[in-house]
Design an enzyme around this catalytic site. Sequence first.
Site, short mmCIF file in Angstrom:
data_model
loop_
_atom_site.label_atom_id
_atom_site.label_comp_id
_atom_site.label_asym_id
_atom_site.label_seq_id
_atom_site.Cartn_x
_atom_site.Cartn_y
_atom_site.Cartn_z
N TYR A 1 27.79 49.16 56.09
CA TYR A 1 27.88 47.57 54.88
C TYR A 1 27.14 46.85 55.36
CZ TYR A 1 32.76 48.63 52.69
OH TYR A 1 33.64 49.99 51.97
N ILE B 1 41.13 45.45 46.58
CA ILE B 1 39.97 44.79 47.23
C ILE B 1 39.09 44.17 46.23
CG2 ILE B 1 40.71 44.70 49.68
CD1 ILE B 1 39.68 47.12 49.51
N LYS C 1 35.70 43.18 44.82
CA LYS C 1 33.89 42.64 45.34
C LYS C 1 33.70 41.93 44.32
CE LYS C 1 31.19 45.53 45.56
NZ LYS C 1 29.75 44.79 44.31
N ARG D 1 33.87 34.34 39.85
CA ARG D 1 35.20 35.58 39.76
C ARG D 1 35.88 35.52 40.82
NH1 ARG D 1 33.90 40.26 36.80
NH2 ARG D 1 32.82 39.53 35.05
N ASN E 1 39.62 36.10 40.31
CA ASN E 1 40.28 37.30 40.52
C ASN E 1 41.33 36.84 41.50
OD1 ASN E 1 37.80 39.25 39.84
ND2 ASN E 1 36.68 39.33 41.80
#
Length: 276
Positions: A53, A231, A233, A239, A243
């Site tokens: 990443y 998890i 994203k 958000r 979430n």
Amino acid sequence: MTPNAVPQITLNNGQSIPQLGLGVYKVSQNAAVELIHEAIKVGYRRIDTAALYGNEAEVGQAIRKSGIPRDEIFVTTKIWNDRQGRSHAPEAIEESLKRLDIGHIDMLLIHWPCPTQNLFVETWQVFEDALGTGKIRGIGVSNFEPHHLDALLESGSTVPALNQVELHPAFQQPEVRHYNREHGIATEAWSPLGRGRYEDDSVLTAIATTHERSVAQVILRWHIQIGNLVIPKTGNYDRLVENISVFDFELSESEMQAIASIDAGARTGLNPNEFG
């Protein structure tokens, strides 16, 4: 939202892990520090990153900046495919530790089994050695199918603590989830929202309307109720809050069955038996 609102799951190695955390795949280096800082402020205590990443250093910076004690934040990272095997994995682990600069890694994963390389068993043995250093608290895998896991269990001495796989309503992975459960391996869902494919799904929108929630919240609640680690994203502050706000409602048995019916074996990502 307080961190205590997120249930803790006890893994097979005794570690306690928040059931919901933040994935930072494709979060840019420029955005990562502020995003993670905001996530920690609203209650996230688990961050999932990877060498691939390119933002491990930013994850570490955000954690150091947060003011939250290190042991209260669970950090997962993964070594990439070109660093598997005894020749490369030890150095890859040290590089991730250095980039993160947070003392230890809570969970280290093999990112993909890469069957053509056939180095994942050897890499797992390196991971087992790393447990003895104290710098790595737990080890697991990502994108492993049951036959890959069989090879680890036959050759290694440590059962993976978790297996992170693509998993969402249209790709529910019952065989992998069953295998994991039978062997005490936690199932963790990546791409848990199916990359936005469900916004117009009639089953999910009807359930969302009933609970006055978003479709994303319904999907995350489904994950929670079937026992997945998850998890999601996002790069959006609203958000982030949405979430993590899925612990004050519950789906009924009929709603859970309706979501189960969506499964179509529809993978959106790469096939672990073919990639690498």
